[in-house]
Design a protein around this motif. Structure first.
Motif, PDB file in Angstrom:
ATOM      1  N   GLY A 109      34.489  38.664  36.172  1.00 49.73           N
ATOM      2  CA  GLY A 109      35.724  39.155  35.475  1.00 49.73           C
ATOM      3  C   GLY A 109      35.662  40.807  35.697  1.00 49.73           C
ATOM      4  N   VAL A 110      34.325  41.402  35.501  1.00 48.83           N
ATOM      5  CA  VAL A 110      34.419  42.819  35.740  1.00 48.83           C
ATOM      6  C   VAL A 110      34.918  43.592  37.087  1.00 48.83           C
ATOM      7  N   PHE A 111      34.633  42.533  37.999  1.00 53.26           N
ATOM      8  CA  PHE A 111      35.296  42.924  39.520  1.00 53.26           C
ATOM      9  C   PHE A 111      36.735  42.965  39.338  1.00 53.26           C
ATOM     10  N   ILE A 112      37.379  41.758  38.988  1.00 53.76           N
ATOM     11  CA  ILE A 112      38.543  41.644  38.737  1.00 53.76           C
ATOM     12  C   ILE A 112      39.443  42.863  37.917  1.00 53.76           C
ATOM     13  N   PHE A 113      38.710  43.072  36.806  1.00 58.06           N
ATOM     14  CA  PHE A 113      39.239  44.014  36.032  1.00 58.06           C
ATOM     15  C   PHE A 113      39.315  45.334  36.795  1.00 58.06           C
ATOM     16  N   THR A 114      38.287  45.582  37.548  1.00 58.36           N
ATOM     17  CA  THR A 114      38.413  46.978  38.096  1.00 58.36           C
ATOM     18  C   THR A 114      39.357  46.752  39.276  1.00 58.36           C
ATOM     19  N   ALA A 115      39.608  45.790  39.949  1.00 62.55           N
ATOM     20  CA  ALA A 115      40.505  45.865  40.893  1.00 62.55           C
ATOM     21  C   ALA A 115      41.949  46.005  40.273  1.00 62.55           C
ATOM     22  N   LEU A 116      42.265  45.316  39.302  1.00 60.19           N
ATOM     23  CA  LEU A 116      43.482  45.431  38.574  1.00 60.19           C
ATOM     24  C   LEU A 116      43.607  46.917  38.096  1.00 60.19           C
ATOM     25  N   SER A 117      42.681  47.470  37.602  1.00 60.37           N
ATOM     26  CA  SER A 117      42.698  49.009  37.129  1.00 60.37           C
ATOM     27  C   SER A 117      43.153  49.896  38.216  1.00 60.37           C
ATOM     28  N   LEU A 118      42.457  49.743  39.360  1.00 62.61           N
ATOM     29  CA  LEU A 118      42.720  50.604  40.509  1.00 62.61           C
ATOM     30  C   LEU A 118      44.048  50.383  41.162  1.00 62.61           C
ATOM     31  N   LEU A 119      44.590  48.944  41.038  1.00 59.94           N
ATOM     32  CA  LEU A 119      46.083  48.483  41.490  1.00 59.94           C
ATOM     33  C   LEU A 119      46.874  49.317  40.549  1.00 59.94           C
ATOM     34  N   LEU A 120      46.920  49.311  39.147  1.00 63.92           N
ATOM     35  CA  LEU A 120      47.899  49.956  38.242  1.00 63.92           C
ATOM     36  C   LEU A 120      47.715  51.491  38.553  1.00 63.92           C
ATOM     37  N   ASN A 121      46.639  52.010  38.906  1.00 64.21           N
ATOM     38  CA  ASN A 121      46.407  53.372  39.166  1.00 64.21           C
ATOM     39  C   ASN A 121      47.046  54.003  40.393  1.00 64.21           C
ATOM     40  N   PHE A 122      46.950  52.966  41.454  1.00 69.91           N
ATOM     41  CA  PHE A 122      47.615  53.094  42.740  1.00 69.91           C
ATOM     42  C   PHE A 122      49.265  53.064  42.619  1.00 69.91           C
ATOM     43  N   ILE A 123      49.842  52.219  41.705  1.00 69.31           N
ATOM     44  CA  ILE A 123      51.063  52.230  41.486  1.00 69.31           C
ATOM     45  C   ILE A 123      51.557  53.438  40.866  1.00 69.31           C
ATOM     46  N   GLY A 124      50.802  53.959  39.848  1.00 67.53           N
ATOM     47  CA  GLY A 124      51.131  54.947  39.227  1.00 67.53           C
ATOM     48  C   GLY A 124      51.203  56.399  39.979  1.00 67.53           C
ATOM     49  N   VAL A 125      50.267  56.452  41.000  1.00 70.18           N
ATOM     50  CA  VAL A 125      50.294  57.205  42.128  1.00 70.18           C
ATOM     51  C   VAL A 125      51.512  57.322  42.731  1.00 70.18           C
ATOM     52  N   LEU A 126      52.043  56.287  43.340  1.00 74.11           N
ATOM     53  CA  LEU A 126      53.138  55.834  43.888  1.00 74.11           C
ATOM     54  C   LEU A 126      54.351  56.433  43.311  1.00 74.11           C
ATOM     55  N   ILE A 127      54.549  56.200  41.829  1.00 70.36           N
ATOM     56  CA  ILE A 127      55.358  56.546  41.103  1.00 70.36           C
ATOM     57  C   ILE A 127      55.532  58.034  40.705  1.00 70.36           C
ATOM     58  N   PHE A 128      54.429  58.611  40.354  1.00 71.49           N
ATOM     59  CA  PHE A 128      54.562  59.935  39.991  1.00 71.49           C
ATOM     60  C   PHE A 128      54.300  61.077  41.006  1.00 71.49           C
ATOM     61  N   ILE A 129      53.630  60.526  42.296  1.00 72.10           N
ATOM     62  CA  ILE A 129      53.673  61.542  43.412  1.00 72.10           C
ATOM     63  C   ILE A 129      54.445  60.750  44.606  1.00 72.10           C
ATOM     64  N   PRO A 130      55.637  61.072  44.474  1.00 71.83           N
ATOM     65  CA  PRO A 130      56.520  60.410  45.481  1.00 71.83           C
ATOM     66  C   PRO A 130      56.271  60.519  46.762  1.00 71.83           C
ATOM     67  N   SER A 131      55.715  61.643  47.379  1.00 75.33           N
ATOM     68  CA  SER A 131      55.206  61.681  48.680  1.00 75.33           C
ATOM     69  C   SER A 131      54.440  60.630  49.228  1.00 75.33           C
ATOM     70  N   MET A 132      53.592  60.171  48.303  1.00 70.45           N
ATOM     71  CA  MET A 132      52.690  58.849  48.449  1.00 70.45           C
ATOM     72  C   MET A 132      53.279  57.865  49.113  1.00 70.45           C
ATOM     73  N   ARG A 133      54.512  57.597  48.671  1.00 72.59           N
ATOM     74  CA  ARG A 133      55.160  56.398  49.440  1.00 72.59           C
ATOM     75  C   ARG A 133      55.308  56.523  50.701  1.00 72.59           C
ATOM     76  N   HIS A 134      55.461  57.420  51.312  1.00 71.33           N
ATOM     77  CA  HIS A 134      55.466  57.572  52.811  1.00 71.33           C
ATOM     78  C   HIS A 134      54.421  58.539  53.322  1.00 71.33           C
ATOM     79  N   PRO A 135      53.433  58.103  53.194  1.00 67.54           N
ATOM     80  CA  PRO A 135      52.140  58.997  53.719  1.00 67.54           C
ATOM     81  C   PRO A 135      52.102  59.309  55.223  1.00 67.54           C
ATOM     82  N   PHE A 136      52.813  58.417  56.016  1.00 66.09           N
ATOM     83  CA  PHE A 136      52.866  58.738  57.565  1.00 66.09           C
ATOM     84  C   PHE A 136      53.899  59.517  58.026  1.00 66.09           C
TER      85      PHE A 136
END
Length: 407
Positions: A374-401
């Motif tokens: 469960g620790v590995f799944i919890f960590t993956a979910l935490s990073l997924l939420l973090n990544f979603i936050g990055v996409l929301i609050f740093i708009p340029s990250m939505r189109h990095p290429f």
């Protein structure tokens, strides 16, 4: 121009060695710290667990609280003097740990160790300000391998020193090594520091207003905390997970040690290359890659049935670390006014220390509720939420290429 290049490259070489030894000094006492606590008195199992936890956590707690204060002082007085403060202070404090015979004195010294922390973020800040902008990603990527290597080798070296000599002598040897770092930093590191004309005291209340993109800075700092929380949530249970996978048969401690070291090895190999790639192709692309790759590598670790598969996935996690940590630091550097570089790198250390504390606490709690996987799944979910936050609050990250740059 040639002399300037020689200067920053010499700084990088000296500070690489300094961060290597500092990282090693922090990590090499971890494998036997609980054993050392046990030598401080005749404790019951519960008392030993409690005192060990306090001894371990107090340093991270102090680092999280005081790092921003040291960062402000670095911006006023320079980063080199902070390097000297940290290396000399740690040399005496860690060396003194080899002479204590009382648990509260050991905890007090661990408290002081937190106060003396700051070598690594100030080394990063100095490299960021003294290195040409077009090479800063490469330089920070190389510097990252210094403390990653130290953290990787530290537990192995500490275990060998403790076995060959003693736990007490290991602390003293570490103190001597840090004293060498102080001398090297004093004599070989150059900083062309110019304090800002505006008094810091008048600017402190609106520090974020001095950034072009305060939301970007906050998002990157929170990302540092979540990434570090993910790394530390795994650390307390990795050997127990290996024990389960090996059905309690075979050289469990050796295999667990190797698997614990694999992320550090791959980070060491990947960070400089990813730093150079970020300088040429854009740090935002490397950050997006790091998040996606980490999430994809963490999820399956909770479902493996073989230590070989776990070892391969742990090795891959080091590649994501090599993308995430240096890139966050590079983006912080490139989006921070020069006179606030020390402050922001110290804030970064503070958030990283908070992540270490949260990871240890949450990793233990989650493993108690859902077992080790469960620790590995919890960590993956935490990073997924973090990544979603990055996409929301740093708009340029939505189109990095796309043809743009936040760095």
């Amino acid at each position: 121009m040639k002399g300037a290049l020689t200067g920053w490259r010499r700084n990088l070489a000296v500070l690489w060695l300094g961060t290597f030894i500092a990282g090693m000094g922090f990590s090499e006492v971890m494998p036997f710290l609980s054993l050392y606590v046990g030598q401080m008195g005749n404790f019951s199992k519960n008392e030993l667990t409690m005192y060990s936890g306090i001894t371990y956590a107090v340093t991270f707690f102090v680092v999280a609280v005081v790092s921003p204060l040291w960062g402000k002082l670095a911006d006023r007085r320079g980063r080199k003097i902070m390097l000297l403060r940290s290396s000399l202070g740690m040399a005496f404090v860690i060396g003194a740990m080899g002479f204590v015979h009382n648990i509260w004195m050991l905890i007090f010294l661990r408290f002081l160790q937190g106060l003396c922390a700051g070598y690594i973020p100030n080394a990063s800040a100095l490299i960021a300000t003294e290195t040409p902008k077009e090479s800063s990603g490469t330089a920070i990527g190389i510097l990252t391998t210094g403390y990653v290597s130290g953290n990787l080798i530290g537990p192995i070296l500490g275990g060998v020193l403790a076995q060959v000599f003693s736990i007490r002598l290991t602390f003293i040897i570490t103190g001597i090594l840090l004293l060498i770092v102080f001398v090297l930093s004093l004599t070989l590191v150059h900083e062309s520091f110019k304090p800002s004309d505006a008094p810091v005291a008048k600017r402190e209340g609106s520090m974020l207003s001095q950034f072009k993109n305060p939301t970007l800075i906050i998002t990157l700092l929170v990302s540092t905390m979540i990434i570090q929380m993910g790394n530390n949530s795994i650390t307390p249970i990795i050997s127990l997970y290996v024990q389960d996978l090996m059905h309690n048969v075979g050289p469990i401690t050796v295999v667990a040690g190797i698997i614990a070291a694999l992320p550090g090895i791959s980070t060491l190999l990947s960070a400089p290359r990813l730093g150079r790639l970020g300088d040429h192709r854009g740090a935002d692309r490397i950050l997006v890659f790091g998040f996606v790759f980490a999430i994809l590598m963490y999820f399956p670790q909770g479902f493996v049935s073989s230590v070989w598969t776990l070892g391969l996935l742990r090795f891959m996690i080091g590649i994501s670390d090599g993308a995430l940590f240096p890139t966050v630091q590079t983006l912080l550097s490139k989006n921070t006014p020069r006179e606030l570089t020390g402050t922001i790198f110290s804030w970064n250390q503070s958030f990283q220390a908070a992540g270490s504390m949260l990871g240890s606490l949450l990793g233990g709690a989650v493993s108690g509720w859902f077992n080790y996987n469960g620790v590995f799944i919890f960590t993956a979910l935490s990073l997924l939420l973090n990544f979603i936050g990055v996409l929301i609050f740093i708009p340029s990250m939505r189109h990095p290429f796309a043809k743009h740059s936040i760095d």
